[in-house]
Write an enzyme that holds these catalytic residues in place. Structure first.
Site, PDB file in Angstrom:
ATOM      1  N   ARG A 333       0.830  -1.215   0.000  1.00  0.00           N
ATOM      2  CA  ARG A 333       0.000   0.000   0.000  1.00  0.00           C
ATOM      3  C   ARG A 333       0.864   1.266   0.000  1.00  0.00           C
ATOM      4  NH1 ARG A 333      -3.062  -3.487  -0.744  1.00  0.00           N
ATOM      5  NH2 ARG A 333      -5.206  -3.713   0.008  1.00  0.00           N
ATOM      6  N   SER A 405     -10.590  -0.506   3.196  1.00  0.00           N
ATOM      7  CA  SER A 405      -9.847  -0.673   4.457  1.00  0.00           C
ATOM      8  C   SER A 405      -9.433   0.688   4.978  1.00  0.00           C
ATOM      9  CB  SER A 405      -8.574  -1.488   4.225  1.00  0.00           C
ATOM     10  OG  SER A 405      -8.897  -2.758   3.740  1.00  0.00           O
ATOM     11  N   GLU A 508      -4.838   3.717   6.330  1.00  0.00           N
ATOM     12  CA  GLU A 508      -4.541   3.465   4.927  1.00  0.00           C
ATOM     13  C   GLU A 508      -5.178   4.569   4.087  1.00  0.00           C
ATOM     14  OE1 GLU A 508      -5.145   1.129   1.043  1.00  0.00           O
ATOM     15  OE2 GLU A 508      -6.730   1.184   2.521  1.00  0.00           O
TER      16      GLU A 508
END
Ligand code: EPU
Length: 518
Positions: A333, A405, A508
């Protein structure tokens, strides 16, 4: 475009330049108007001889009406072009000192012996033809000049010199609600907003914010942001479109997609055309341009496995550059666009290395499980299974606002993991691979969803913000949530996970601003 009465020369220049703008696809990027320094013909159509001569060459001046130069023209326009030296002198007398640099002779741009466009009003028909010849030549040269000077990145330091505080390009809107531009559905507002459909609009938007000295926020699909407060600068949503196959050799092909394409739409397009590799990444909300920024990943595949290069525009210089996958420094990520190059590059397009031969990746246990009774699954089966798994676990942002998320799955030292196992025997773990693809022995990844559930947050809410009942890694807007409620909920979750497991969760989702007030 300015002459004395605004019925012969300046409307001709207006009509000709308008057509040049349209032919160049720059409508909405460059705006042209005309006026006279005098008030003799206010409201009149252009002289019939001008209209006829123009019509013979395919220009329609019928919609134009004469008007006089106004004070706000000097603020509003970047170039104020006089047809002759008398017009220029009249303009100099009217124009505020600080804006005098905008005044020029139109014929300066043409490479010939004329300094002025001769007034054809009292002459014969020949004069109108001469006006058109000169105006066409100067219009071509002016467009070239604007392209180089104002629309190209090369002239970064001096570009848009004429844009002043009073000018807002027509495609930029003021005080815009971003509720439909972010998947949380938060009604924060942008001081300025535009959706740019081509490179020229993007460049103009960047010039605009540079001249105004405003902060810049680039949005893709708005599916990974938490807009915590009204944005005091310019929000640019990338709406560049287009998909093309660049090369095809045996099994391998390179497909380029513009950054404004919808991610899921692109995955579907590839599947339909038999370009394989993206199917595990089906149904991820957002745009193609956002994919490399956070190296999107799901069900055993990360987009870094499929990217061959990324084309970017430099926010400072306007230069266009191509980064190889290695230069993107992809990680879990993460990428160079979130690190060293944060805020400095805008993704224009992404090229993917895909395959003609169907081959599937079933390394993710839940996916293999879902396809256990399909013999020899096709990428189309994987696509369908991924869509089904996602739909069962993750809320559809069109129904329940969310940004996927909310936290990353934390990576912790193996020693800490083993210690935690003594108390929490069921704590799952996943292997971690470094940038070179080597398995790391010293660290493991643990599921944030598990930690959040153990901390008792599953299904809990704070005002209208809640922890999704089927997947606690996702925070949702139950309808009418404020950013403060989401921030407060996220901070409470982080505090209790840290207290319980000594693990600091990292969002995130990108918070804007990064440190919002509660
Ligand atoms: N879990 C729980 N309780 C739950 C749900 C999950 O304890 O209610 C635990 C279980 O141990 C489960 C584990 O969490 O095995 C993993 O759950 P899941 O397979 O749903 O995946 P995730 O780790 O929560 C990650 C990505 C998702 C991606 C899925 C599938 C991150 C931050 N998230 O979620 O990506 O779709 O894997 O590959 O890495 C996103 O980035 O927005 C996103 C949705």
């Amino acid at each position: 475009m300015v002459c004395l009465g605004n019925i012969c020369r300046s409307p001709t220049a207006h009509g000709v330049f308008q057509q040049r703008i349209e032919n160049a696809g720059l409508t909405g990027v460059i705006e042209v108007d005309s006026a006279g320094t005098g008030d003799f013909h206010l409201g009149e159509k252009p002289d019939v001889r001008s209209r006829q001569a123009a019509q013979q060459r395919g220009y329609n001046l019928n919609g134009l009406r004469a008007r006089q130069v106004r004070n706000d023209d000097f603020e509003r326009f970047d170039y104020i072009l006089a047809m002759d030296e008398n017009n220029l002198r009249d303009l100099q007398a009217l124009c505020p000192a600080a804006l005098q640099h905008k005044l020029r002779l139109f014929m300066e741009f043409a490479d010939n012996n004329y300094l002025s466009v001769p007034d054809p009003y009292y002459g014969d028909g020949e004069g109108f033809q001469l006006v058109l010849n000169l105006v066409e030549e100067a219009a071509d040269a002016l467009l070239d000049h604007i392209r180089k000077q104002d629309l190209q990145g090369g002239a970064a330091e001096g570009f848009m010199t004429g844009v002043t505080a009073g000018f807002v390009p027509p495609f930029i809107q003021e005080n815009v609600d971003l509720g439909s531009r972010n998947t949380f559905g938060l009604h924060t507002r942008a001081r300025y907003f535009c959706a740019v459909r081509n490179l020229q609009e993007l460049r103009v938007a960047l010039q605009f914010r540079r001249v105004r000295q405003l902060p810049l926020l680039v949005l893709g699909g708005g599916s990974n942001v938490l807009l915590c407060a009204d944005y005091p600068g310019v929000v640019v949503q990338i709406a560049l479109q287009g998909i093309e196959v660049l090369t095809e050799h045996d099994d391998e092909l390179h497909v380029r997609a513009a950054s404004g394409e919808s991610w899921h739409g692109f995955v579907q397009y590839c599947l339909r055309n038999g370009y394989h590799g993206l199917e595990n990444l089906a149904l991820i909300p957002g745009s193609v341009g956002a994919a490399p920024i956070q190296n999107i990943g799901a069900y055993g595949v990360e987009v870094r496995d499929l990217i061959s290069e990324v084309t970017v525009l430099d926010v400072g210089s306007g230069e266009i550059d191509t980064l190889t996958a290695a230069q993107c420094e992809f990680d879990y990520r993460d990428s160079v666009f979130k690190g060293r190059l944060r805020g400095r590059k805008i993704v224009l397009d992404v090229t993917f290395r895909l395959h003609r031969q169907p081959r599937v990746n079933l390394s993710y246990a839940a996916l293999a499980q879902a396809l256990s009774d399909v013999s020899n699954p096709h990428p189309g089966d994987v696509f369908a299974a991924v869509c089904a798994i996602r739909a069962s676990k993750l809320p559809d942002p069109a129904v329940l606002g969310n940004a996927g998320s909310f936290f990353k799955n934390p990576v912790i030292e193996r020693a800490q993991y083993e210690k935690l196992l003594q108390t929490y025997a069921g704590l799952p773990s996943y292997p971690v691979y470094d940038r070179a693809g080597q398995l790391s022995m010293s660290v493991v990844k643990v599921p944030a969803a598990w930690l959040i559930e153990q901390a008792g947050w599953k299904g809990k809410s704070c005002g209208r913000a809640a922890v999704y009942q089927h997947q606690p890694l996702v925070l949702v807007n139950l309808g009418g949530a404020t950013a403060q409620e989401l921030v407060s909920l996220a901070r409470q979750i982080m505090a209790s996970v840290e207290r319980l497991f000594d693990i600091r969760l990292e969002p995130e989702v990108q918070w804007i601003p990064a440190e919002p007030l509660d």
